[in-house]
Each structure stands twice: as C-alpha cells, then as structure tokens.
Design a protein around this motif. Structure first.
Motif, PDB file in Angstrom:
ATOM      1  N   GLY A  80      23.125 -53.930  15.390  1.00  0.00           N
ATOM      2  CA  GLY A  80      24.502 -53.568  15.926  1.00  0.00           C
ATOM      3  C   GLY A  80      25.042 -55.327  15.367  1.00  0.00           C
ATOM      4  O   GLY A  80      26.389 -55.460  15.784  1.00  0.00           O
ATOM      5  N   ARG A  81      24.649 -55.532  13.862  1.00  0.00           N
ATOM      6  CA  ARG A  81      25.405 -56.369  12.889  1.00  0.00           C
ATOM      7  C   ARG A  81      26.230 -56.298  12.684  1.00  0.00           C
ATOM      8  O   ARG A  81      26.648 -55.952  11.003  1.00  0.00           O
ATOM      9  N   CYS A  82      25.897 -54.353  12.129  1.00  0.00           N
ATOM     10  CA  CYS A  82      26.880 -53.775  11.377  1.00  0.00           C
ATOM     11  C   CYS A  82      27.362 -52.696  12.472  1.00  0.00           C
ATOM     12  O   CYS A  82      26.748 -51.611  13.095  1.00  0.00           O
ATOM     13  N   ILE A  83      28.721 -52.707  12.439  1.00  0.00           N
ATOM     14  CA  ILE A  83      29.751 -51.427  13.457  1.00  0.00           C
ATOM     15  C   ILE A  83      30.725 -51.366  12.768  1.00  0.00           C
ATOM     16  O   ILE A  83      31.110 -52.086  11.481  1.00  0.00           O
ATOM     17  N   VAL A  84      31.198 -50.279  12.350  1.00  0.00           N
ATOM     18  CA  VAL A  84      32.424 -49.630  11.899  1.00  0.00           C
ATOM     19  C   VAL A  84      32.746 -48.804  13.555  1.00  0.00           C
ATOM     20  O   VAL A  84      32.178 -47.834  12.830  1.00  0.00           O
ATOM     21  N   LEU A  85      34.047 -49.125  13.157  1.00  0.00           N
ATOM     22  CA  LEU A  85      34.762 -47.588  14.225  1.00  0.00           C
ATOM     23  C   LEU A  85      34.914 -46.250  14.024  1.00  0.00           C
ATOM     24  O   LEU A  85      35.494 -46.728  12.615  1.00  0.00           O
ATOM     25  N   PRO A  86      35.234 -45.856  14.577  1.00  0.00           N
ATOM     26  CA  PRO A  86      35.266 -44.462  14.180  1.00  0.00           C
ATOM     27  C   PRO A  86      36.922 -44.021  12.938  1.00  0.00           C
ATOM     28  O   PRO A  86      36.666 -44.019  12.383  1.00  0.00           O
ATOM     29  N   PHE A 157      31.233 -58.500   5.118  1.00  0.00           N
ATOM     30  CA  PHE A 157      32.221 -57.527   4.978  1.00  0.00           C
ATOM     31  C   PHE A 157      32.798 -57.645   6.229  1.00  0.00           C
ATOM     32  O   PHE A 157      31.897 -56.787   7.319  1.00  0.00           O
ATOM     33  N   THR A 158      34.017 -57.318   6.656  1.00  0.00           N
ATOM     34  CA  THR A 158      34.586 -56.911   7.402  1.00  0.00           C
ATOM     35  C   THR A 158      36.237 -56.470   6.845  1.00  0.00           C
ATOM     36  O   THR A 158      36.275 -56.284   6.714  1.00  0.00           O
ATOM     37  N   LEU A 159      36.125 -55.207   8.266  1.00  0.00           N
ATOM     38  CA  LEU A 159      37.560 -54.667   7.767  1.00  0.00           C
ATOM     39  C   LEU A 159      38.327 -54.160   8.742  1.00  0.00           C
ATOM     40  O   LEU A 159      37.802 -54.471  10.266  1.00  0.00           O
ATOM     41  N   GLN A 160      39.507 -54.995   8.087  1.00  0.00           N
ATOM     42  CA  GLN A 160      40.652 -54.859   9.161  1.00  0.00           C
ATOM     43  C   GLN A 160      41.463 -53.663   9.326  1.00  0.00           C
ATOM     44  O   GLN A 160      42.053 -53.715   8.073  1.00  0.00           O
ATOM     45  N   ASP A 161      41.849 -53.302  10.373  1.00  0.00           N
ATOM     46  CA  ASP A 161      42.666 -51.727  10.877  1.00  0.00           C
ATOM     47  C   ASP A 161      44.202 -52.992  10.641  1.00  0.00           C
ATOM     48  O   ASP A 161      44.028 -53.081  10.936  1.00  0.00           O
ATOM     49  N   GLN A 162      45.934 -51.616   9.782  1.00  0.00           N
ATOM     50  CA  GLN A 162      46.334 -53.390  10.016  1.00  0.00           C
ATOM     51  C   GLN A 162      47.362 -52.146  10.778  1.00  0.00           C
ATOM     52  O   GLN A 162      47.673 -51.137  10.506  1.00  0.00           O
ATOM     53  N   GLY A 171      35.495 -53.370  11.988  1.00  0.00           N
ATOM     54  CA  GLY A 171      34.479 -53.065  11.207  1.00  0.00           C
ATOM     55  C   GLY A 171      33.912 -53.965  10.151  1.00  0.00           C
ATOM     56  O   GLY A 171      34.281 -54.418  10.194  1.00  0.00           O
ATOM     57  N   GLY A 172      32.324 -53.980   9.991  1.00  0.00           N
ATOM     58  CA  GLY A 172      32.002 -54.790   9.287  1.00  0.00           C
ATOM     59  C   GLY A 172      30.591 -55.084   9.416  1.00  0.00           C
ATOM     60  O   GLY A 172      29.454 -54.085  10.556  1.00  0.00           O
ATOM     61  N   MET A 173      29.780 -56.088   9.191  1.00  0.00           N
ATOM     62  CA  MET A 173      28.406 -55.685   8.687  1.00  0.00           C
ATOM     63  C   MET A 173      28.049 -57.262   8.460  1.00  0.00           C
ATOM     64  O   MET A 173      28.784 -58.067   7.133  1.00  0.00           O
ATOM     65  N   VAL A 174      27.580 -58.041   9.608  1.00  0.00           N
ATOM     66  CA  VAL A 174      27.441 -59.780   9.633  1.00  0.00           C
ATOM     67  C   VAL A 174      26.223 -60.026   9.753  1.00  0.00           C
ATOM     68  O   VAL A 174      25.849 -59.701  10.973  1.00  0.00           O
ATOM     69  N   SER A 181      30.152 -63.958  15.428  1.00  0.00           N
ATOM     70  CA  SER A 181      29.754 -62.828  15.793  1.00  0.00           C
ATOM     71  C   SER A 181      30.806 -61.453  15.525  1.00  0.00           C
ATOM     72  O   SER A 181      31.591 -61.076  16.278  1.00  0.00           O
ATOM     73  N   LEU A 182      30.665 -60.459  14.953  1.00  0.00           N
ATOM     74  CA  LEU A 182      30.551 -58.897  14.381  1.00  0.00           C
ATOM     75  C   LEU A 182      30.951 -58.512  15.988  1.00  0.00           C
ATOM     76  O   LEU A 182      32.182 -58.153  16.795  1.00  0.00           O
ATOM     77  N   LYS A 183      29.820 -58.136  16.600  1.00  0.00           N
ATOM     78  CA  LYS A 183      29.813 -57.735  18.749  1.00  0.00           C
ATOM     79  C   LYS A 183      31.128 -58.483  19.460  1.00  0.00           C
ATOM     80  O   LYS A 183      31.700 -57.726  20.295  1.00  0.00           O
ATOM     81  N   PHE A 184      31.044 -59.797  19.148  1.00  0.00           N
ATOM     82  CA  PHE A 184      31.925 -60.436  19.740  1.00  0.00           C
ATOM     83  C   PHE A 184      33.424 -60.263  19.410  1.00  0.00           C
ATOM     84  O   PHE A 184      34.857 -59.483  20.501  1.00  0.00           O
ATOM     85  N   ASP A 185      33.428 -59.811  18.620  1.00  0.00           N
ATOM     86  CA  ASP A 185      35.106 -60.061  17.593  1.00  0.00           C
ATOM     87  C   ASP A 185      35.479 -58.656  17.457  1.00  0.00           C
ATOM     88  O   ASP A 185      37.057 -58.609  17.566  1.00  0.00           O
ATOM     89  N   LEU A 186      34.995 -57.888  17.143  1.00  0.00           N
ATOM     90  CA  LEU A 186      34.892 -56.756  16.693  1.00  0.00           C
ATOM     91  C   LEU A 186      36.072 -56.127  17.975  1.00  0.00           C
ATOM     92  O   LEU A 186      36.470 -56.210  19.355  1.00  0.00           O
ATOM     93  N   GLY A 187      36.648 -55.877  17.180  1.00  0.00           N
ATOM     94  CA  GLY A 187      38.311 -54.621  18.231  1.00  0.00           C
ATOM     95  C   GLY A 187      39.275 -55.602  18.133  1.00  0.00           C
ATOM     96  O   GLY A 187      40.314 -55.529  18.938  1.00  0.00           O
ATOM     97  N   MET A 188      39.041 -56.836  17.405  1.00  0.00           N
ATOM     98  CA  MET A 188      39.908 -58.344  18.065  1.00  0.00           C
ATOM     99  C   MET A 188      41.036 -58.117  17.288  1.00  0.00           C
ATOM    100  O   MET A 188      40.770 -58.164  15.927  1.00  0.00           O
ATOM    101  N   SER A 189      42.280 -59.154  17.964  1.00  0.00           N
ATOM    102  CA  SER A 189      43.538 -59.258  16.929  1.00  0.00           C
ATOM    103  C   SER A 189      43.107 -60.728  15.820  1.00  0.00           C
ATOM    104  O   SER A 189      41.826 -61.601  16.169  1.00  0.00           O
ATOM    105  N   PHE A 190      43.861 -60.451  14.401  1.00  0.00           N
ATOM    106  CA  PHE A 190      43.870 -61.737  13.895  1.00  0.00           C
ATOM    107  C   PHE A 190      43.933 -62.958  14.773  1.00  0.00           C
ATOM    108  O   PHE A 190      43.340 -64.156  14.346  1.00  0.00           O
TER     109      PHE A 190
END
Ligand code: HEM
Length: 344
Positions: A80-86, A157-162, A171-174, A181-190
């Motif tokens: 789960g340290r690497c998650i990238v949304l579809p 590395f994290t990937l931010q959608d705009q 998305g990211g690998m952390v 935590s990426l799991k916690f921050d995934l889908g959050m805004s800046f």
C-alpha cells in the motif's frame, strides 16, 4: 555492482549507514541564515547550485543501490506504499518518460534509453535491468509504469491531479517520508494534506504556494529544501511504522546525540507533466549525523543556532522536543559566537 555505490548498509536496526567525505560535501545543507522559519523558498530546478546534489534532475548518489533495495523491502512488507488512482494513467507514462529521459541524459554510463517509435528499451546498469517495452502499453512492463520506474529511484514521488483550481494527491510511492502517509493523504487537496503544518497557513505560504504551482509550466521545474531531524539513519519514518521508530527519540542522550541524531534534508522538486497536466512532487531524502555536520565549520555553528532558537511550534511539529536539547548541547561546543556570512 559499480564501485561508486555502496553494496552494504542498513536503514533499519541494526542501523549501518555511512557517508563518504564526498557525500558529506554534497549534502544539501538547508540553512542560508542562522535562524529558520518557513518561507516561500522556491527556486528554479536548474542543473546548478551550491552543491553537486542540486545539479541533476534526479540525484543519484552512493546510496542508490542500497536505498532501492530498502524501498523494495518496504514495498514487499506493505504494498500500500504505492497507490495510483485509475484516472492518473497518463501521468504514470509522463513520469516514465521524464525519469528515463533525464536519468539517461544525466548519467549516460549508468542508464540508457533507446526509442524506436513506441518501442523503447531501458537499461539500468546498477540494478541490472534491461527492459524492452511498448510506451503506453502497461502490459509490456513487469509492474504498472509508475511503480516500475519509481522502484528504480531514490526518494518518494507523488502525482497531483489539477482540477477545480486545486491540486489533488491522486497517486504516489512513499517509503522514505518524515511522518506522513500516502494512504492517509490520498485524494486530499493541497490545503487538506498541509493542514497539520503550524504557522505556514497563517503566513500565507500555502495560498501563494498553491497559486504558484497551478501555473507551473512544463520544462520549468522548481525546487525547495525542507528539513527535519531523525534519530538513527532511518528512511522509513512513517506513521505506519511509528511503533518501531517513535521510541528511539527517548533514547537520545548528551553522549550519543552526535551519532544518533541526523539532520534530514528533503530536496523537493516539482514538475509539470505534459500529457496529463498533472504535477510530479519528488522528495529526495538526505541523512547526515551530527558528527558529520560537525566536520564543516559553518554548518556546525549554524545548525547550533537554528536548533537553539527554533520556534516551539516547529519543534513540536517536527517531533524534536524529546531530544533537541541534547543536539543543541552537543553543537554548542563549536559555536564561538562569531558572525556567519549569509548563504550556504
Ligand atoms: C509539509 C506535500 C508543496 C510547504 C508537507 C507534508 C506533505 C507535503 C505530505 C507533510 C504534512 C503532514 O505533516 O502530514 C506537498 C506536496 C506538494 C507540496 C505533495 C506539491 C504538490 C509545497 C509547497 C510549499 C510547501 C509549494 C511551500 C512553498 C510545506 C511546509 C511543510 C510541508 C512548510 C512543513 C514541513 C516541515 O516543517 O517539516 N508537504 N507539499 N509544500 N509543506 Fe508541502
């Protein structure tokens, strides 16, 4: 293994990590002044800078092989340290192109990329990888494209959608983070993922930072340095593993601070990605024990003053309260109160 890389080392107990003199001298010391407070410290990420670690798009140093090995171990223990949304598939390929292109350009003796239309061949000599694949066809790689490449690079590395005038961490690998935590921050805004940070919001830094990043242009990456302290040379100071490393902070004493306490510097680079219009956030972590900091006259004086006078809210947020006094005590012996010149 190329002799320029260390073949042994351990970022978990029993810890064993050393820096050569050359690695110490290329450490991106983060303090241009004797006092530290958050600021808009963003500059163009050009291949130039006070130290060598700033002069490549993605810095590769003597710890490369051991760090990639540690990253693989963390991922096997916790995929789960690497998650990238579809919806970030285009950004994954953007990342592959940027990473392979810049690594092969900056280190032609280590990495090689050849392209024939969409038929690509990637050679990573230090990790013994020789991969033919079709660019854009994930089925031709052993991992999803982002994961394939991020496993071969030091740092996170994290990937931010705009969208909607905001950035979303989609998305990211952390695996080498300073307690987030990426799991916690995934889908959050800046604004959401920065919510735990004290002071910077009131200072307007996040508003300005976000506005700046929304305008970031392809081909004009930027960078900033961030820092904290870590007890033991541990890359993975994640909330997921807090029970493993958290208690180490209570074990620092006046006698062992020089060996146990590390200055942890993050070289953060931000790139606009061309196809997806996403933003890549790259965080490269450097760890140096106080005993190595103490080898450089200006660094030991300056770090002493920064830590001694650090704002209590920053000290608490960075998790330094249990041992900061020991670090200050160790460094105080080097500080003769002479003025220091500005700059690093
Ligand atoms: C902290 C991510 C851009 C300033 C953090 C944290 C994360 C993060 C995950 C840790 C928050 C926590 O404690 O849970 C990102 C990402 C960025 C970005 C993904 C870009 C897409 C920026 C920019 C600035 C900034 C542009 C300033 C101009 C800070 C500061 C902290 C922080 C000051 C506190 C660091 C510390 O005291 O150790 N960021 N950040 N960030 N960020 Fe960002």
């Amino acid at each position: 293994i190329d002799t320029r890389f260390r073949s042994a080392g351990s970022y978990r107990a029993p810890y064993h990590m050393e820096n050569s003199d050359a690695a110490i001298l290329r450490f991106p010391f983060p303090f241009p002044e004797d006092h530290y407070m958050y600021s808009m410290n963003i500059e163009p990420h050009v291949k130039a800078g006070a130290v060598d670690s700033l002069r490549r798009t993605f810095d590769v140093d003597e710890h490369y092989v051991v760090e990639c090995r540690e990253k693989a171990r963390i991922l096997s223990e916790d995929p789960g340290r690497c998650i990238v949304l579809p919806h970030m598939r285009a950004a994954e390929w953007d990342f592959v192109e940027l990473a392979m292109g810049s690594l092969s350009e900056d280190y032609p003796d280590l990495f090689h990329l050849s392209r024939d239309g969409t038929r690509w061949r990637w050679i990573n000599r230090p990790l013994n990888i020789d991969q033919h694949f079709v660019f854009g066809d994930a089925g031709t790689l052993p991992y999803a494209p982002f994961e394939f490449m991020a496993r071969q690079m030091q740092g996170d590395f994290t990937l931010q959608d705009q969208r909607d005038n905001d950035l979303w961490m989609d998305g990211g690998m952390v695996t080498s983070q300073a307690d987030w935590s990426l799991k916690f921050d995934l889908g959050m805004s800046f604004g959401q993922w920065h919510a735990p940070v004290p002071k910077a919001g009131e200072m307007g830094i996040f508003d300005r930072g976000l506005r700046f990043l929304l305008m970031l242009q392809h081909g004009r990456p930027v960078r900033r340095l961030n820092w904290t302290m870590t007890v033991n040379p541990r890359l993975d100071t994640s909330p997921e593993n807090f029970t493993i490393w958290g208690r180490d902070r209570a074990g620092v004493t006046g006698d062992n601070a020089r060996d146990l306490v590390h200055l942890r510097v993050e070289l953060q680079a931000l790139f606009r990605l061309p196809r997806s219009n996403a933003i890549l956030f790259a965080v490269r972590c450097y760890l140096l024990p106080l005993r190595d900091i103490a080898l450089v006259h200006k660094w030991r004086i300056r770090l002493h003053r920064v830590l001694r006078d650090l704002d209590p809210a920053l000290s608490a947020y960075k998790g330094l309260d249990l041992y900061r006094a020991h670090a200050v005590h160790y460094l105080a012996r080097f500080d003769n109160n002479e003025p220091t010149s500005k700059g690093i």
